[in-house]
Enzyme design. Structure first.
Site, PDB file in Angstrom:
ATOM      1  N   GLU A 274      12.082   1.985  -3.842  1.00  0.00           N
ATOM      2  CA  GLU A 274      11.793   3.358  -3.404  1.00  0.00           C
ATOM      3  C   GLU A 274      12.602   3.710  -2.162  1.00  0.00           C
ATOM      4  O   GLU A 274      12.962   4.859  -1.943  1.00  0.00           O
ATOM      5  CB  GLU A 274      10.277   3.516  -3.169  1.00  0.00           C
ATOM      6  CG  GLU A 274       9.525   3.599  -4.494  1.00  0.00           C
ATOM      7  CD  GLU A 274       8.088   3.128  -4.452  1.00  0.00           C
ATOM      8  OE1 GLU A 274       7.506   3.006  -3.364  1.00  0.00           O
ATOM      9  OE2 GLU A 274       7.540   2.864  -5.547  1.00  0.00           O
TER      10      GLU A 274
ATOM     11  N   SER B 234       3.553  -2.783 -12.085  1.00  0.00           N
ATOM     12  CA  SER B 234       2.391  -2.631 -12.982  1.00  0.00           C
ATOM     13  C   SER B 234       1.594  -3.915 -13.187  1.00  0.00           C
ATOM     14  O   SER B 234       1.058  -4.151 -14.276  1.00  0.00           O
ATOM     15  CB  SER B 234       2.828  -2.043 -14.334  1.00  0.00           C
ATOM     16  OG  SER B 234       3.340  -0.734 -14.151  1.00  0.00           O
TER      17      SER B 234
ATOM     18  N   GLY C 147       1.368  -2.921  -6.293  1.00  0.00           N
ATOM     19  CA  GLY C 147       1.246  -1.591  -5.697  1.00  0.00           C
ATOM     20  C   GLY C 147      -0.148  -1.028  -5.909  1.00  0.00           C
ATOM     21  O   GLY C 147      -1.103  -1.414  -5.233  1.00  0.00           O
ATOM     22  N   GLY C 148      -0.276  -0.134  -6.879  1.00  0.00           N
ATOM     23  CA  GLY C 148      -1.523   0.599  -7.119  1.00  0.00           C
ATOM     24  C   GLY C 148      -2.778  -0.270  -7.171  1.00  0.00           C
ATOM     25  O   GLY C 148      -3.813   0.092  -6.603  1.00  0.00           O
TER      26      GLY C 148
ATOM     27  N   TRP D  45       0.816  -1.220   0.000  1.00  0.00           N
ATOM     28  CA  TRP D  45       0.000   0.000   0.000  1.00  0.00           C
ATOM     29  C   TRP D  45       0.850   1.272   0.000  1.00  0.00           C
ATOM     30  O   TRP D  45       0.322   2.363  -0.076  1.00  0.00           O
ATOM     31  CB  TRP D  45      -0.968  -0.028   1.207  1.00  0.00           C
ATOM     32  CG  TRP D  45      -2.275  -0.692   0.868  1.00  0.00           C
ATOM     33  CD1 TRP D  45      -2.466  -1.680  -0.063  1.00  0.00           C
ATOM     34  CD2 TRP D  45      -3.569  -0.408   1.425  1.00  0.00           C
ATOM     35  NE1 TRP D  45      -3.795  -2.020  -0.120  1.00  0.00           N
ATOM     36  CE2 TRP D  45      -4.497  -1.270   0.785  1.00  0.00           C
ATOM     37  CE3 TRP D  45      -4.037   0.473   2.398  1.00  0.00           C
ATOM     38  CZ2 TRP D  45      -5.864  -1.255   1.095  1.00  0.00           C
ATOM     39  CZ3 TRP D  45      -5.401   0.477   2.716  1.00  0.00           C
ATOM     40  CH2 TRP D  45      -6.288  -0.376   2.063  1.00  0.00           C
TER      41      TRP D  45
ATOM     42  N   HIS E 274      12.805  -2.376  -0.816  1.00  0.00           N
ATOM     43  CA  HIS E 274      12.047  -1.853  -1.957  1.00  0.00           C
ATOM     44  C   HIS E 274      12.872  -0.762  -2.646  1.00  0.00           C
ATOM     45  O   HIS E 274      13.553   0.013  -1.984  1.00  0.00           O
ATOM     46  CB  HIS E 274      10.702  -1.291  -1.486  1.00  0.00           C
ATOM     47  CG  HIS E 274       9.768  -1.026  -2.624  1.00  0.00           C
ATOM     48  ND1 HIS E 274       9.883   0.086  -3.429  1.00  0.00           N
ATOM     49  CD2 HIS E 274       8.732  -1.749  -3.120  1.00  0.00           C
ATOM     50  CE1 HIS E 274       8.942   0.025  -4.363  1.00  0.00           C
ATOM     51  NE2 HIS E 274       8.234  -1.080  -4.198  1.00  0.00           N
TER      52      HIS E 274
END
Ligand code: 13P
Length: 248
Positions: A95, A208, A229-230, A11, A93
């Protein structure tokens, strides 16, 4: 025997109290897929509320500090995650590797700290677009993996997520052949490192993943799940990915 697939949602920095209802919807729908392990990695501050709201469903963290305790302002230890009700955590991760400049060595220490308290670990690796275009993706990810793998006797509880940085949140995904090549490489490194048990470490693909591409990705050899993710933020987007993992 194929490994039981793991479909985990990340999330990232999304989720407040009012989103607990969505977590409950996901957990309830996931019960129909007992052949798949489903988990949600939520912001640290939401873990305890989420875990209480969905007993029996796996809630995880997104990062952990490598130290047991001490003067580390703003950080969360593995014991704290576990105490809050988490059963797993993501480490490494991209990020965080980028924004927090986390090194392979640090990621390795985080994985070891988390496994030591009984948390499952999803350890992320992945190359930048520049490295992919230069043709260096496989050697770079191999080096990252070798430097980040926990020094444990048994890799039980460990999963690897291959997440090409250029595929995260972009709608672009590698070709089937590119995913297959990387997952096969990761599998062979895991066997070299952990012997026979390396064959039991799940290798997830991330970047994705959506309902529309999930079935094709899950059909690739050595793809043992996904880190999403999204598309994990809403049950309506996430559950069809779980269904695809289940072959439905
Ligand atoms: P997206 O699924 O939004 O591309 O994110 C992938 C990811 O970074 C999961 O950890």
């Amino acid at each position: 025997m194929p490994l039981k697939k793991l479909v985990a949602g990340n999330w990232k920095m999304h989720g407040v109290s009012s989103d607990i209802a969505e977590i409950q919807e996901i957990a309830a729908a996931a019960k129909d897929y007992s052949d798949i392990d489903v988990a949600l990695c939520v912001p640290a501050i939401l873990i305890e509320r989420a875990a209480r709201a969905v007993p029996g469903f796996s809630i995880g963290g997104q990062d952990v500090h490598h130290a047991e305790k001490g003067a580390h302002t703003g950080c969360t230890s593995a014991a704290m995650l576990h105490d809050a009700g988490a059963s797993l955590t993501i480490v490494g991760h991209s990020e965080r590797r980028e924004a927090q400049r986390e090194s392979d060595e640090e990621v390795k220490a985080k994985a070891e700290a988390a496994l030591a308290v009984g948390l499952q670990v999803i350890l992320c690796v992945g190359e930048s677009l520049e490295l992919r275009e230069k043709g260096d993706a496989v050697p770079v990810v191999t080096e990252q993996l070798d430097g980040s793998l926990p020094a444990v006797e048994s890799p039980a509880g460990l999963a690897i997520a291959y997440e090409p940085i250029w595929a995260i949140g972009t709608g672009k995904i590698p070709t089937v052949a590119e995913i297959a090549e990387m997952h096969e490489t990761i599998r062979s490194r895991l066997r070299q490192r952990y012997g026979e048990a390396g064959g039991g470490v799940r290798i997830l693909y991330g970047g994705s993943v959506k309902a529309s591409n999930a079935a094709e990705i899950f059909a690739i050899r050595d793809v043992d799940g996904a880190l999403v993710g999204g598309a994990s933020l809403k049950a309506a987007d996430f559950i069809p990915i779980v269904a695809a993992a289940s072959g439905r």
